[in-house]
Design an enzyme around this catalytic site. Structure first.
Site, mmCIF file in Angstrom:
data_model
loop_
_atom_site.group_PDB
_atom_site.id
_atom_site.type_symbol
_atom_site.label_atom_id
_atom_site.label_comp_id
_atom_site.label_asym_id
_atom_site.label_seq_id
_atom_site.Cartn_x
_atom_site.Cartn_y
_atom_site.Cartn_z
ATOM 1 C CG ASN A 39 -0.269 8.422 3.223
ATOM 2 O OD1 ASN A 39 -0.644 7.414 2.621
ATOM 3 N ND2 ASN A 39 0.169 9.504 2.601
ATOM 4 N NE ARG A 88 -3.608 2.017 2.866
ATOM 5 C CZ ARG A 88 -3.568 2.515 4.093
ATOM 6 N NH1 ARG A 88 -2.853 1.911 5.037
ATOM 7 N NH2 ARG A 88 -4.245 3.597 4.406
ATOM 8 C CG HIS A 94 -1.086 5.272 -0.091
ATOM 9 N ND1 HIS A 94 -1.678 5.731 1.059
ATOM 10 C CD2 HIS A 94 -1.977 4.399 -0.632
ATOM 11 C CE1 HIS A 94 -2.864 5.161 1.218
ATOM 12 N NE2 HIS A 94 -3.059 4.339 0.210
#
Length: 328
Positions: free
Chosen positions: A97, A65, A69
């Protein structure tokens, strides 16, 4: 009708321009970029990744992830790794985040590489390689990662908020967000399969359980029995409990995600949205009915494509000494 066509044409042209900008330097990446300057870099990075994931398998999902991101904000330039400063809230501080973990893995890999090849391997490349190794260590596919990225020196929380697709996005919003990065509809449905590993905080989806339209209702696209099971785990305003995104195999990278989505048991609205488009729905049904016949190959290809977004190469950017800090 004419004005709608004009709007669609302008939007398409804008997306094409953005796509060209995002992938403009991708041709400068190549497999084995460090073959001469740091030949053991990938081996050292893989060894470091294994040391952490063997002890904490759930880190794999977060590291995957994290790469996603990073690439969706300013391109794959390691900007998600930078710390905030007195005068700037970095991407790490953005709400999407705040739940990222595994920065210590990236820092450890960087330290290990710096010991043998100081100032050579970028943090952006390390993140791309760690994400690949994390998937492989979760019994997922392995792919060659083109390298040669350099690190950016700008990171802002606002850009993360505006560029990362939220878990409540509908299919139109998802397609636009991916198109803006040069990714197509197939990439969207393939990369969504990354949700086969990992867990999510209840807060990312409890609106689907308790107040979907503001009237205390449940999302009608969510399987009622699954919704009932989720309500037992997640109460309103629960910000601490985590739930498996792929119940039963959330530590194993497999095709089961598509079976879950096909049964209307995808955890997020963005998962359920894959059934609202003919192309994405067809792909979901195909993988669910064929035990993921092409998923591993497709995922590897889409990851390489995503890893090309907005890369800095040549003399642009820098090679950070520490991944959390820009060079002075």
């Amino acid at each position: 009708m004419a004005s709608y066509k004009l709007y669609s044409l302008v939007l398409l042209q804008l997306l094409l321009v953005l796509s060209a900008f995002e992938s403009g330097n991708a041709h400068s990446l190549k497999i084995g970029f460090y073959k001469r300057t740091c030949p053991s870099a990938e081996t050292v990075i893989k060894k470091t990744t294994y040391q952490y994931i063997s002890r904490a398998p759930t880190l794999a999902a977060s590291l995957l992830r994290m790469h996603f991101h990073d690439c969706f904000v300013r391109g794959c330039d390691g900007s998600v790794l930078l710390n905030s400063t007195t005068n700037n809230q970095a991407e790490k501080a953005a709400i999407p985040n705040l739940s990222l973990t595994g920065f210590n893995v990236i820092n450890a890999a960087k330290s290990a590489v710096e010991k043998i090849c100081p100032g050579v391997v970028s943090c952006a490349d390390i993140l791309a390689l760690v994400a690949r190794d994390a998937v492989a260590l979760s019994q997922g596919p392995v792919w060659e990662v083109p390298t040669g990225r350099r690190d950016g020196n700008v990171s802002t929380a606002l850009e993360a908020l505006t560029n990362l697709p939220p878990p409540f996005a509908n299919i139109t919003q998802l397609k636009l967000a991916f198109a803006a990065k040069g990714l197509n509809v197939k990439d969207l449905v393939v990369l969504s399969g990354g949700h086969t590993i990992g867990r999510s905080f209840c807060a990312a989806f409890t609106n689907r359980l308790y107040n979907f339209t503001g009237r205390g209702d449940t999302d009608p696209t969510l399987d009622p029995r699954y919704a009932a099971a989720l309500r037992k785990k997640c109460k309103p305003n629960d910000f601490t409990t985590r739930v498996e995104m792929d119940p039963g195999s959330f530590k194993t990278f497999d095709e089961d995600y598509y079976t879950i989505v096909a049964k209307r048991r995808g955890l997020f609205q963005s998962d359920a949205a894959l059934l609202d488009d003919l192309e994405t729905k067809t792909y979901v049904k195909l993988q669910a009915s064929t035990h993921g016949s092409t998923f591993a190959k497709d995922f590897a290809q889409s990851m390489v494509k995503m890893g090309n977004i907005g890369v800095l190469t040549g003399k642009t950017g820098e090679i950070r000494k520490h991944c959390a800090l820009v060079n002075l």
